[in-house]
Design a protein around this motif. Structure first.
Motif, short mmCIF file in Angstrom:
data_model
loop_
_atom_site.label_atom_id
_atom_site.label_comp_id
_atom_site.label_asym_id
_atom_site.label_seq_id
_atom_site.Cartn_x
_atom_site.Cartn_y
_atom_site.Cartn_z
N VAL A 16 -3.98 -11.54 12.53
CA VAL A 16 -3.25 -10.48 11.82
C VAL A 16 -1.98 -10.24 12.62
CG1 VAL A 16 -3.24 -8.08 11.06
CG2 VAL A 16 -5.37 -9.41 10.98
N ALA A 17 -0.84 -10.36 11.97
CA ALA A 17 0.43 -10.10 12.63
C ALA A 17 1.06 -8.86 11.99
CB ALA A 17 1.37 -11.30 12.48
N VAL A 18 1.49 -7.94 12.83
CA VAL A 18 2.16 -6.72 12.35
C VAL A 18 3.64 -6.86 12.66
CG1 VAL A 18 2.26 -4.21 12.49
CG2 VAL A 18 0.08 -5.38 12.86
N VAL A 19 4.46 -6.65 11.63
CA VAL A 19 5.90 -6.80 11.76
C VAL A 19 6.56 -5.49 11.38
CG1 VAL A 19 7.93 -8.05 10.92
CG2 VAL A 19 5.76 -9.26 11.25
N PHE A 20 7.50 -5.05 12.22
CA PHE A 20 8.27 -3.84 11.94
C PHE A 20 9.71 -4.26 11.64
CE2 PHE A 20 4.97 -2.53 15.01
CZ PHE A 20 4.31 -1.60 14.24
N PRO A 21 10.12 -4.23 10.37
CA PRO A 21 11.49 -4.63 10.04
C PRO A 21 12.51 -3.68 10.65
CG PRO A 21 10.37 -3.74 8.11
CD PRO A 21 9.36 -3.80 9.20
N GLU A 22 13.70 -4.19 10.91
CA GLU A 22 14.76 -3.36 11.48
C GLU A 22 15.05 -2.14 10.63
OE1 GLU A 22 18.40 -5.24 12.65
OE2 GLU A 22 17.32 -6.91 13.59
N LYS A 23 15.09 -2.35 9.32
CA LYS A 23 15.32 -1.26 8.37
C LYS A 23 14.18 -1.25 7.37
CE LYS A 23 20.31 -1.79 8.59
NZ LYS A 23 21.53 -2.14 7.85
N PRO A 24 13.76 -0.06 6.88
CA PRO A 24 12.72 -0.01 5.85
C PRO A 24 13.11 -0.85 4.63
CG PRO A 24 13.14 2.17 6.73
CD PRO A 24 14.22 1.27 7.28
N ILE A 25 12.10 -1.45 4.01
CA ILE A 25 12.30 -2.35 2.87
C ILE A 25 11.79 -1.70 1.60
CG2 ILE A 25 11.67 -4.59 1.90
CD1 ILE A 25 11.10 -5.51 4.80
N GLU A 26 12.61 -1.71 0.55
CA GLU A 26 12.15 -1.27 -0.77
C GLU A 26 11.21 -2.35 -1.28
OE1 GLU A 26 12.65 1.68 -2.09
OE2 GLU A 26 13.93 2.22 -0.40
N TYR A 27 9.95 -2.01 -1.52
CA TYR A 27 8.94 -3.03 -1.80
C TYR A 27 8.20 -2.76 -3.11
CZ TYR A 27 6.07 -6.83 0.11
OH TYR A 27 5.45 -8.02 0.36
N GLY A 28 8.59 -1.71 -3.82
CA GLY A 28 7.94 -1.41 -5.09
C GLY A 28 6.58 -0.76 -4.94
N ALA A 29 6.40 0.00 -3.88
CA ALA A 29 5.12 0.67 -3.66
C ALA A 29 4.91 1.75 -4.72
CB ALA A 29 5.09 1.31 -2.27
N LEU A 30 3.64 2.02 -5.03
CA LEU A 30 3.34 3.04 -6.04
C LEU A 30 3.85 4.42 -5.64
CD1 LEU A 30 -0.26 1.97 -7.09
CD2 LEU A 30 1.88 1.63 -8.33
N ASP A 31 3.88 4.72 -4.33
CA ASP A 31 4.38 6.02 -3.90
C ASP A 31 5.91 6.02 -3.72
OD1 ASP A 31 4.73 4.61 -1.54
OD2 ASP A 31 3.49 5.94 -0.31
N GLU A 32 6.53 4.88 -4.03
CA GLU A 32 7.99 4.69 -3.99
C GLU A 32 8.58 4.84 -2.59
OE1 GLU A 32 9.74 7.14 -7.03
OE2 GLU A 32 8.67 6.09 -8.62
N LYS A 33 7.75 4.84 -1.55
CA LYS A 33 8.26 4.90 -0.19
C LYS A 33 8.60 3.49 0.29
CE LYS A 33 5.59 8.93 1.26
NZ LYS A 33 4.55 9.42 2.19
N PRO A 34 9.68 3.36 1.06
CA PRO A 34 10.01 2.04 1.60
C PRO A 34 8.99 1.61 2.65
CG PRO A 34 11.49 3.70 2.48
CD PRO A 34 10.64 4.39 1.46
N VAL A 35 8.88 0.32 2.84
CA VAL A 35 7.91 -0.24 3.77
C VAL A 35 8.50 -0.28 5.18
CG1 VAL A 35 6.72 -2.39 4.39
CG2 VAL A 35 6.69 -1.55 2.04
N PHE A 69 0.88 -1.16 0.00
CA PHE A 69 0.00 0.00 0.00
C PHE A 69 0.92 1.21 0.00
CE2 PHE A 69 -3.43 -2.36 2.67
CZ PHE A 69 -3.90 -2.98 1.54
N ASN A 70 0.36 2.38 -0.01
CA ASN A 70 1.17 3.60 0.13
C ASN A 70 1.55 3.81 1.58
OD1 ASN A 70 1.07 4.30 -2.61
ND2 ASN A 70 -0.91 5.29 -2.37
N ASN A 71 2.33 4.84 1.82
CA ASN A 71 2.66 5.31 3.17
C ASN A 71 3.46 4.33 4.01
OD1 ASN A 71 1.24 7.80 2.78
ND2 ASN A 71 -0.66 6.68 3.08
N GLY A 72 4.28 3.48 3.39
CA GLY A 72 5.15 2.59 4.14
C GLY A 72 4.49 1.34 4.69
N ILE A 73 3.34 0.96 4.15
CA ILE A 73 2.58 -0.20 4.62
C ILE A 73 2.55 -1.26 3.52
CG2 ILE A 73 0.37 -1.04 5.52
CD1 ILE A 73 1.69 1.16 7.23
N ALA A 74 2.77 -2.52 3.90
CA ALA A 74 2.67 -3.62 2.93
C ALA A 74 1.90 -4.78 3.55
CB ALA A 74 4.05 -4.09 2.50
N VAL A 75 1.22 -5.50 2.68
CA VAL A 75 0.51 -6.71 3.07
C VAL A 75 0.98 -7.81 2.13
CG1 VAL A 75 -1.74 -7.80 3.45
CG2 VAL A 75 -1.49 -5.33 3.79
#
Length: 98
Positions: free
Chosen positions: A23-42, A2-8
């Motif tokens: 539903v499990a929410v995971v916060f990675p140690e470092k933001p992940i480049e995930y190919g979001a439309l807004d180009e923000k890392p997850v 999704f946008n805004n640094g969120i991925a499912v």
């Protein structure tokens, strides 16, 4: 993503033998480049394990709505502890008009 640094991640699994959804929410140690439309890392990943397709789609819709809320995004960026996040989500859901 999704946008805004969120991925499912869509490793959609149906828990047909388990009587509850997860539903499990995971916060990675470092933001992940995930190919979001807004180009923000997850910065937050939501993993969904639902007992059926309808519930899975309901979770996706709620997460999409949640991730468009500025206060919710700020909460996620703070990498809250489980109890604080659950309390925030309960309050947020209580304000929804269904």
């Amino acid at each position: 993503a999704f946008n805004n640094g969120i991925a499912v991640p869509h490793a959609r699994e149906c828990l047909s033998q388990v009587p509850f959804d997860l539903v499990a929410v995971v916060f990675p140690e470092k933001p992940i480049e995930y190919g979001a439309l807004d180009e923000k890392p997850v910065e937050a990943l939501f993993f969904l394990f639902a007992t059926g397709d309808k519930i899975h789609l309901h979770f996706l819709a709620k997460i999409a709505h949640f991730s468009s809320n500025d206060k919710a995004l700020a909460m996620l960026k703070s990498r809250p502890e489980k109890g604080k996040l659950l309390e925030f989500i309960r309050e947020w859901e209580g304000k929804l008009r269904i």
